[in-house]
Design a protein around this motif. Structure first.
Motif, PDB file in Angstrom:
ATOM      1  N   ASP A  94      -3.404  -0.814  11.176  1.00 19.50           N
ATOM      2  CA  ASP A  94      -4.263  -0.330  10.095  1.00 19.50           C
ATOM      3  C   ASP A  94      -5.155   0.761  10.684  1.00 19.50           C
ATOM      4  O   ASP A  94      -6.154   0.477  11.344  1.00 19.50           O
ATOM      5  CB  ASP A  94      -5.095  -1.508   9.543  1.00 19.50           C
ATOM      6  N   GLY A 103      -6.617  -5.287   5.814  1.00 17.97           N
ATOM      7  CA  GLY A 103      -6.070  -5.842   7.044  1.00 17.97           C
ATOM      8  C   GLY A 103      -6.109  -7.362   7.028  1.00 17.97           C
ATOM      9  O   GLY A 103      -5.163  -8.029   7.467  1.00 17.97           O
ATOM     10  N   TYR A 169      -0.522   1.610   8.395  1.00 17.29           N
ATOM     11  CA  TYR A 169      -1.155   1.517   7.078  1.00 17.29           C
ATOM     12  C   TYR A 169      -2.345   2.477   7.048  1.00 17.29           C
ATOM     13  O   TYR A 169      -3.177   2.477   7.964  1.00 17.29           O
ATOM     14  CB  TYR A 169      -1.630   0.067   6.865  1.00 17.29           C
TER      15      TYR A 169
END
Ligand code: SAM
Length: 251
Positions: A94, A103, A169
């Motif tokens: 993340d 997360g 991400y």
């Protein structure tokens, strides 16, 4: 930025936080904000809105804890976006961690999540929330395994990564226009602190070569694609969408 606290015995921990995240250096650019430590942990206050604007990371009892228990598990859009519905439990980097909410959803579903956060105050809030979660009897054991924080900018950290995560991400800050008064207030405070992530487009170019399976970008529904790059697929929610850039099948 000195953390204010009534409990003298916590001073060594708070000194460690101040040093680890160079909070003194940020006093000037974070004027209008203050950090307080109380029984709920580290709180960020907007000085002119002291009651309404406290921001705190609470994985144990807060809204994210409620979502963990009742939020829909692997059926959630974010879980589908990272490929959890394919039976995999990917390693997720993340790269724009913020307060760690996304997360945490993924970590609570079994993903190993590495968090990058570059803003020192946000990183300090996140570090403190993680510490309290690690110490919790119920979630501590898997939190220690599944969630870890690296303080720094993904613009440099992604280049230095030695192993490839399955998924990178990204959820950079984009101006919000939500109607809910509460969300609006919290988002406004957070945005005022962090500012717009105007360099976010570059992150896709760092993230794509690094991810072995896919890059997932969370965007408000009205935002353009990151770096104008059309994703392989999209998963839409009420207010957001996940743009998924697929590189390889999730097995
Ligand atoms: C919208 S917030 C992320 C919210 C997060 N997904 C959550 O669920 O709490 C964006 C965060 O990314 C951080 N950020 C933006 N660019 C970054 C970068 N290059 N490296 C590390 N952090 C970054 C910002 O400081 C901000 O805290």
């Amino acid at each position: 930025m000195v953390i204010q606290c009534a409990f003298k015995e916590l001073r060594p921990y708070l000194n460690e936080l101040e040093t680890r995240f160079n909070l003194a250096q940020w006093a000037q650019s974070c004027s209008g904000f203050s950090l307080h430590y109380d029984e709920t942990g580290l709180n960020l206050l907007k000085t002119d809105e002291p009651k309404l604007a406290a921001i705190n990371v609470d994985f144990v009892t807060g809204a994210v804890a409620h979502r963990r228990k009742f939020g829909g598990g692997k059926g959630q859009s974010i879980a589908k976006a990272v490929g959890l519905n394919k039976g995999a439990t990917p390693v997720v980097l993340d790269a724009t961690a913020g307060l760690g909410r996304d997360g945490f959803v993924l970590a609570s579903l079994g993903c190993k999540v590495i968090l990058h956060e570059r803003h020192p105050v946000v990183a300090a809030l996140l570090f403190d929330g993680l510490k309290r979660a690690y110490d919790d009897a119920e979630i501590g054991p898997w939190m220690q395994q599944n969630m870890s924080l690296v303080f720094g900018s993904s613009h440099t950290l992604l280049e230095q990564c030695e192993s490839m995560p399955d998924v990178v991400y990204l959820d950079p800050m984009f101006p919000h226009r939500e109607k809910s008064a509460l969300v609006k207030k919290e988002m406004r405070v957070f945005q005022e602190l962090v500012g717009a992530d105007t360099d976010a487009d570059d992150l896709l170019d760092f993230a794509y070569p690094l991810a072995s399976k896919r890059v997932v970008v969370k965007r408000p529904d009205y935002a353009p694609f990151l770096n104008d790059k059309t994703p392989s697929m999209q998963i839409k929610t009420k207010k957001n969408r996940f743009d998924v850039y697929v590189k390889a099948a999730m097995v």
